[in-house]
Design an enzyme around this catalytic site. Structure first.
Site, short mmCIF file in Angstrom:
data_model
loop_
_atom_site.label_atom_id
_atom_site.label_comp_id
_atom_site.label_asym_id
_atom_site.label_seq_id
_atom_site.Cartn_x
_atom_site.Cartn_y
_atom_site.Cartn_z
N ASP A 187 -55.24 23.72 -12.93
CA ASP A 187 -53.87 23.81 -12.44
C ASP A 187 -53.91 24.33 -10.99
OD1 ASP A 187 -51.01 24.09 -12.47
OD2 ASP A 187 -51.30 26.23 -12.85
N ASP A 189 -50.68 25.73 -8.89
CA ASP A 189 -49.81 26.88 -8.62
C ASP A 189 -50.17 28.07 -9.50
OD1 ASP A 189 -48.62 25.12 -6.94
OD2 ASP A 189 -46.65 25.17 -7.85
N GLU A 196 -46.13 29.88 -6.23
CA GLU A 196 -45.62 28.56 -6.59
C GLU A 196 -45.14 27.84 -5.32
OE1 GLU A 196 -45.36 27.38 -9.88
OE2 GLU A 196 -46.52 29.15 -10.48
N ARG A 232 -34.81 22.04 -10.02
CA ARG A 232 -35.28 22.78 -8.85
C ARG A 232 -35.38 21.87 -7.62
NH1 ARG A 232 -40.59 25.38 -11.30
NH2 ARG A 232 -40.50 23.43 -12.48
N SER A 275 -51.32 19.06 -11.06
CA SER A 275 -50.28 20.00 -10.66
C SER A 275 -48.89 19.48 -10.96
CB SER A 275 -50.39 20.28 -9.15
OG SER A 275 -49.34 21.12 -8.70
N GLY A 276 -48.04 20.41 -11.39
CA GLY A 276 -46.63 20.11 -11.49
C GLY A 276 -45.95 20.24 -10.14
N LYS A 320 -50.35 16.27 -17.82
CA LYS A 320 -51.58 16.95 -17.42
C LYS A 320 -52.73 16.61 -18.37
CE LYS A 320 -49.90 20.89 -14.74
NZ LYS A 320 -50.04 22.33 -14.49
N ASP A 343 -52.43 28.52 -16.31
CA ASP A 343 -51.77 29.81 -16.54
C ASP A 343 -50.42 29.71 -17.25
OD1 ASP A 343 -50.50 28.67 -14.16
OD2 ASP A 343 -49.49 30.61 -14.02
N ASN A 346 -47.02 24.73 -19.25
CA ASN A 346 -47.23 23.36 -18.83
C ASN A 346 -48.69 22.93 -18.93
OD1 ASN A 346 -46.01 20.99 -17.88
ND2 ASN A 346 -46.61 21.41 -15.77
#
Length: 414
Positions: A187, A189, A196, A232, A275-276, A320, A343, A346
């Site tokens: 991941d 962020d 983030e 967001r 990554s998101g 992911k 972490d 997600n």
């Protein structure tokens, strides 16, 4: 004829020639070498040698052992060392099945922590065969080779003790299955980087507090990620595309990130990020660190401004996991040879799918689901879970002329 074993243990000041002297003496007797272990701590050597020999009434064992013992004692006296001798049947000395590696990490390791971990291992009916230090800074890591334990139940017991002692503990099977993990998928962020990215963008848009609240809900698994992302991103509408350059300057790598990637690449691992976040930021990380594969979301930009929309499929929790599978296929590796590190909620699917799932400074739901959790602030601590020592990392850096000084637009994190 009974086959028996003899354990010879030499302890004393370390000096050149100890091993050679001992085995030169043993070569004069009818024994074979069954096992050897040696460790040096602050200049003091402990050398253990297990030899096998034929026993029984007609074997002349007593005379042979007496002569060998006298010869070994003479060597120990010459070297200024102490020697111990113990005998046993080969069947009793044979190590039990179920070899495991137990890694213990902490900013500092207190005696109570080692006592607690060792006590739980003993209570599980298992045995500690060997202890080795893998690192002494920036965290201390020791590795215990354990036999005779069920990995699932031992993992539960040691996780409970780790929480009490405020250390990290990882339980893995030893052997080829551990060494064969060749693809690391991480991941971004709050894992590869600190913080983030969407919150950095939100700060420029003046909506940081609102975005941070939605992010926290998503990380705890209280809100569907795809919906939270859309909410967001919508708040970023109208930001000029130049904001990406500003945010890239604000991104800071997690301490140890460079060392982790550099070391694994030396060992011919493949390294991937999923990554998101957004390609407008992750593409720069790929180039900077030499990352092999990446997947992230794409922010739509029209006429030089963000539209508040995401282009294409969203990289969410199942996305992911699909990326991990795709990267493994491209690398020609089975899923069992992958490590997933994350972490947040997600990351749960890819952590579950990987051969080894690591929760790095993670939310409780992720720590509970992962194979192991690392709660130190140093990303390169993950190297120790793979059996790579700090001394090996530093030796390789010295050979390549690498120093810890970093002058990168991505900030520190060597």
């Amino acid at each position: 004829m009974d086959q028996r074993t003899l354990l010879i243990t030499l302890t004393g000041p370390d000096r050149p020639g100890v091993t050679s002297r001992l085995f030169s003496v043993l070569s004069a007797f009818p024994v074979t070498v069954a096992d050897i272990e040696q460790v040096v701590i602050r200049g003091r050597l402990t050398l253990g040698v297990l030899v096998a020999y034929a026993g029984g009434p007609s074997s002349g064992t007593g005379t042979t052992l007496g002569a060998m013992w006298t010869a070994v004692e003479r060597v120990a006296e010459d070297l200024g060392m102490e020697v111990e001798l113990s005998t046993g049947s080969q069947a009793k000395e044979h190590r039990r099945r179920g070899r495991l590696s137990v890694s213990v990490l902490g900013a500092t390791l207190q005696p109570a922590a080692i006592a607690g971990i060792a006590g739980r291992i003993a209570a599980a009916g298992a045995n500690i065969d060997r202890i080795e230090r893998l690192a002494q800074w920036p965290v201390t890591c020791i590795e215990l080779s354990v036999s005779g334990a069920d990995p699932g139940s031992l993992r539960v017991e040691l996780a409970a003790e780790a929480a009490i002692q405020e250390v990290d503990v990882a339980v893995q099977r030893t052997g080829l299955s551990r060494r064969a993990k060749r693809l690391i998928v991480m991941d971004v962020d709050s894992t590869l980087i600190q913080g983030e990215v969407i919150e950095l963008l939100a700060a420029h848009a003046g909506c940081l507090e609102e975005v941070a609240g939605v992010t926290e809900q998503a990380m705890r698994g209280e809100l569907d990620f795809a919906e939270s992302l859309r909410r967001r991103v919508a708040l970023l509408e109208g930001l000029p595309a130049e904001v990406f350059e500003e945010v890239r300057k604000e991104v800071v790598l997690t301490p140890g990130a460079r060392t982790l990637v550099r070391t694994l690449k030396r060992l011919d691992f493949r390294f991937a990020i999923v990554s998101g976040g957004f390609t407008q930021i992750t593409d720069g990380l790929v180039e900077e660190l030499g990352i092999d594969y990446s997947a992230a979301n794409v922010l739509e930009v029209i006429d030089g401004r963000l539209t508040g929309q995401v282009v294409g499929d969203i990289v969410d929790r199942p996305g992911k996991a699909r990326a991990l599978e795709r990267f493994a296929k491209e690398a020609g590796l089975p899923i069992s040879q992958t490590v997933a590190i994350g972490d947040g909620a997600n990351d749960l699917d890819m952590i579950a799918a990987a051969g080894l799932g690591v929760a790095f400074n993670a939310k409780p739901v992720v720590r509970q689901a992962a194979d192991t959790a690392v709660n130190t602030p140093y990303l390169d601590s993950i190297l120790y879970l793979l059996g790579i020592s700090r001394d090996e990392v530093e030796a390789a850096d010295a050979e390549d002329g690498v120093t810890s000084t970093v002058t990168s637009p991505w900030g520190r994190g060597a």
